[in-house]
Design an enzyme around this catalytic site. Structure first.
Site, PDB file in Angstrom:
ATOM      1  N   ARG A  55     -48.391  60.565 120.405  1.00  0.00           N
ATOM      2  CA  ARG A  55     -49.573  59.774 120.091  1.00  0.00           C
ATOM      3  C   ARG A  55     -50.478  60.563 119.157  1.00  0.00           C
ATOM      4  NH1 ARG A  55     -53.534  57.519 124.723  1.00  0.00           N
ATOM      5  NH2 ARG A  55     -54.280  59.636 124.567  1.00  0.00           N
ATOM      6  N   THR A  86     -55.988  58.614 115.753  1.00  0.00           N
ATOM      7  CA  THR A  86     -55.862  57.142 115.692  1.00  0.00           C
ATOM      8  C   THR A  86     -55.355  56.548 117.011  1.00  0.00           C
ATOM      9  OG1 THR A  86     -53.562  57.201 114.965  1.00  0.00           O
ATOM     10  CG2 THR A  86     -55.253  57.307 113.242  1.00  0.00           C
TER      11      THR A  86
END
Ligand code: PRP
Length: 211
Positions: free
Chosen positions: A104, A108
């Protein structure tokens, strides 16, 4: 297409989850407790697998038993999903294993794929995705789309420790057909998209920080 959420209520899961959440639990014990939770969740998650009748000779007579009709495919999402793999393989020793790597992005919060090692065809295979953390839901949605691209149909089973309401909502909007088995549905995500109260970073707590 529904997202069915099963919060598995079991005293042994609750007991292990307390140590998994505790920030003072050492990594070795964290892995052990995660695996215990994985075993118990997997038992629930596989309850609907299809079996068929077979004849079995006992030492005394012939009787009827049941066998799994098809072997599922188990898909741990790297890295944290590896913490459930041993438990899954203990219960499903003949299942194939596919690997998806997603990191991840810290700013963002979008999934950045880095591994896709799945069988060529998943047609008629029951997929079981392993990922302890369902936060924004982005990593899981990405993983499920890869499975569907390879021909997976029907309900995808997901095993996680913690789910956030925001992630469940995203998966519902994505119109994925999922049966999610989790130890807890937590309150929310914080500003950095970590699950609260949560357990921290399940990858780092098993394997240390990669940075
Ligand atoms: C964590 C976790 C999930 C994902 C959940 O992985 O293990 O895969 O984030 O977040 P999402 O629902 O918002 O997508 P991470 O990217 O930290 O990688 P790691 O498992 O290698 O630590």
């Amino acid at each position: 297409m529904p997202v069915a959420l099963h919060v598995v209520d079991h005293p042994l899961i609750a007991d292990s989850l307390t140590r998994v959440r505790d920030k003072d639990t050492p990594n070795a014990m964290f892995r052990q407790e995660l695996e215990r939770i994985g075993t118990l969740l997997m038992a629930e998650a596989t309850r609907g697998l299809t079996t068929h009748a077979v004849s079995v000779p006992t030492p005394l007579t012939e009787t009827t038993g049941r066998q799994l009709t098809t072997q599922p495919i188990v898909v741990p999402v790297l890295r944290a999903g590896l913490g459930f793999l041993h438990a899954a393989q203990e219960l499903l020793p003949n299942a194939d294993v596919g690997f998806i790597g997603v990191a991840r992005d810290e700013s963002t919060h979008q999934p950045v794929p880095y591994v896709n090692k799945l069988p060529e065809s998943l047609a008629a295979r029951q997929c079981i995705v392993l990922d302890p953390m369902l936060a924004t839901g982005g990593s899981l949605a990405h993983t499920c789309r890869l499975l569907i691209e390879r021909g997976a149909t029907g309900t995808i089973i997901v095993v996680c420790v913690l789910a956030a309401p925001e992630g469940i909502e995203l998966l519902r909007k994505a119109k994925l057909d999922l049966a999610i088995y989790t130890a807890a549905l937590d309150e929310r995500l914080n500003d950095t998209a970590f699950i609260v109260p949560g357990l921290g970073d399940a990858g780092d707590r098993q394997f240390g920080s990669p940075a």
